[in-house]
Scaffold this motif. Structure first.
Motif, PDB file in Angstrom:
ATOM      1  N   ASN A   1       0.834  -1.203   0.000  1.00 22.51           N
ATOM      2  CA  ASN A   1       0.000   0.000   0.000  1.00 22.51           C
ATOM      3  C   ASN A   1       0.871   1.257   0.000  1.00 22.51           C
ATOM      4  N   ALA A   2       0.836   2.010  -1.093  1.00 24.71           N
ATOM      5  CA  ALA A   2       1.649   3.224  -1.195  1.00 24.71           C
ATOM      6  C   ALA A   2       1.202   4.311  -0.229  1.00 24.71           C
ATOM      7  N   LEU A   3      -0.013   4.206   0.320  1.00 23.72           N
ATOM      8  CA  LEU A   3      -0.511   5.221   1.259  1.00 23.72           C
ATOM      9  C   LEU A   3      -0.213   4.877   2.710  1.00 23.72           C
ATOM     10  N   ASP A   4       0.351   3.719   2.951  1.00 22.38           N
ATOM     11  CA  ASP A   4       0.761   3.296   4.282  1.00 22.38           C
ATOM     12  C   ASP A   4       2.200   3.741   4.525  1.00 22.38           C
ATOM     13  N   ASP A   5       2.532   4.152   5.746  1.00 18.35           N
ATOM     14  CA  ASP A   5       3.897   4.611   6.023  1.00 18.35           C
ATOM     15  C   ASP A   5       4.929   3.525   5.726  1.00 18.35           C
ATOM     16  N   GLY A   6       4.622   2.292   6.113  1.00 19.84           N
ATOM     17  CA  GLY A   6       5.547   1.202   5.823  1.00 19.84           C
ATOM     18  C   GLY A   6       5.653   0.937   4.337  1.00 19.84           C
ATOM     19  N   GLY A   7       4.514   1.021   3.640  1.00 21.24           N
ATOM     20  CA  GLY A   7       4.519   0.847   2.194  1.00 21.24           C
ATOM     21  C   GLY A   7       5.296   1.937   1.493  1.00 21.24           C
ATOM     22  N   TRP A   8       5.189   3.164   2.015  1.00 14.44           N
ATOM     23  CA  TRP A   8       5.933   4.265   1.403  1.00 14.44           C
ATOM     24  C   TRP A   8       7.434   4.118   1.633  1.00 14.44           C
ATOM     25  N   ALA A   9       7.811   3.619   2.814  1.00 11.60           N
ATOM     26  CA  ALA A   9       9.237   3.360   3.064  1.00 11.60           C
ATOM     27  C   ALA A   9       9.752   2.297   2.090  1.00 11.60           C
ATOM     28  N   PHE A  10       8.931   1.298   1.819  1.00 13.21           N
ATOM     29  CA  PHE A  10       9.259   0.267   0.831  1.00 13.21           C
ATOM     30  C   PHE A  10       9.451   0.900  -0.543  1.00 13.21           C
ATOM     31  N   PHE A  11       8.538   1.783  -0.931  1.00 14.21           N
ATOM     32  CA  PHE A  11       8.621   2.494  -2.208  1.00 14.21           C
ATOM     33  C   PHE A  11       9.916   3.305  -2.294  1.00 14.21           C
ATOM     34  N   GLU A  12      10.243   4.042  -1.245  1.00 12.19           N
ATOM     35  CA  GLU A  12      11.435   4.891  -1.284  1.00 12.19           C
ATOM     36  C   GLU A  12      12.719   4.065  -1.300  1.00 12.19           C
ATOM     37  N   HIS A  13      12.688   2.899  -0.663  1.00 10.00           N
ATOM     38  CA  HIS A  13      13.859   2.018  -0.727  1.00 10.00           C
ATOM     39  C   HIS A  13      14.135   1.616  -2.174  1.00 10.00           C
ATOM     40  N   LEU A  14      13.086   1.249  -2.907  1.00 12.15           N
ATOM     41  CA  LEU A  14      13.271   0.843  -4.302  1.00 12.15           C
ATOM     42  C   LEU A  14      13.594   2.038  -5.194  1.00 12.15           C
ATOM     43  N   LEU A  15      13.145   3.218  -4.780  1.00 10.35           N
ATOM     44  CA  LEU A  15      13.489   4.443  -5.510  1.00 10.35           C
ATOM     45  C   LEU A  15      14.999   4.662  -5.536  1.00 10.35           C
ATOM     46  N   SER A  16      15.711   4.142  -4.538  1.00  9.51           N
ATOM     47  CA  SER A  16      17.157   4.342  -4.449  1.00  9.51           C
ATOM     48  C   SER A  16      17.926   3.538  -5.501  1.00  9.51           C
ATOM     49  N   PHE A  17      17.270   2.556  -6.148  1.00  6.14           N
ATOM     50  CA  PHE A  17      17.926   1.785  -7.196  1.00  6.14           C
ATOM     51  C   PHE A  17      18.092   2.658  -8.435  1.00  6.14           C
TER      52      PHE A  17
END
Length: 242
Positions: free
Chosen positions: A180-196
């Protein structure tokens, strides 16, 4: 003779085909065939661990989620989209009429068949990666797809929702989930992959969803009674075919 052999080697070295390019994201079959070369590599690709105790406990957790949302019945014919090596099927098949695990990889299907060989009502089938063509219309009571949408493009997510509607009987249930991109944990997951760096992102890299996206898919496909809930960093959405 040695001189001739050297010439032959040089000739073939010059004309040898280059290695195939890495797969594009939409080449699901090619991607997952490569990842499922062995049972251990398949398990690592779908879960990130090999421990069988963890496989069973996580399968039971998914079973509990299904019981709490769409319900499980002894006479259900159940279909899992993206079943991997049969982690969830191992705990669902003993309590239903028939369990079908569908996967895009023929190698994954082979691993699944071996692992579930002692369950006579469990079946593993290969699918294209874009539809559920082997499954007849109105032949299934429950379809679920868990920890799979993250690896798919949006078009295939909706295709599977629409295909689920086709294969379900009236009153049949569907459950899907994604990070879930709207969940804080989901957003942290999204930003981790953004670092690739973009050029280093593998074709199976995870992509998130919003609750609105998944609800929209079920609504557009014709499902009623749509519900949703947060489970850890995932959004789980379910509905019923009228």
């Amino acid at each position: 003779m040695r001189r001739i052999l050297r010439k032959i080697r040089r000739r073939f070295a010059k004309t040898a085909p280059p290695p195939p390019p890495p797969p594009f994201r939409h080449e699901y079959k090619r991607t997952w065939e490569a990842l499922a070369e062995t049972e251990d590599s398949a398990k690592m690709a779908v879960s990130g661990y090999l421990d069988e105790g963890m496989y069973r406990s996580h399968g039971l957790k998914t079973k509990a989620m299904l019981e709490d949302t769409v319900g499980l019945k002894p006479d259900d014919v159940i279909l899992e989209i993206g079943a991997g090596v049969g982690r969830v099927g191992a705990v669902l098949a003993p309590g239903c009429k028939r369990w079908i695990g569908a996967d895009v990889s023929s190698k994954m299907v082979g691993h699944m068949r071996r692992r579930l060989a002692d369950l006579p009502n469990a079946e593993a089938i290969e699918i294209s990666g874009h539809d559920l063509a082997p499954i007849p219309n109105a032949s299934v009571d429950l379809v679920y797809c868990t920890v799979v949408f993250m690896h798919l493009e949006e078009w295939e997510r909706y295709r599977y929702v629409r295909e689920a509607f086709r294969v379900l009987r009236p009153g049949g249930r569907l459950l899907v989930d994604n990070v879930n991109a709207l969940d804080d944990g989901g957003w942290a997951f999204f930003e981790h992959l953004l670092s690739f760096p973009p050029e280093n992102r593998p074709p199976f890299v995870s992509k998130t969803s919003t609750p609105q996206e998944l609800v929209n898919y079920l609504t557009r496909a014709g499902f009623h009674g749509i519900g949703q809930r947060n489970v850890d960093l995932f959004i789980v959405v379910h509905g019923v075919k009228p």
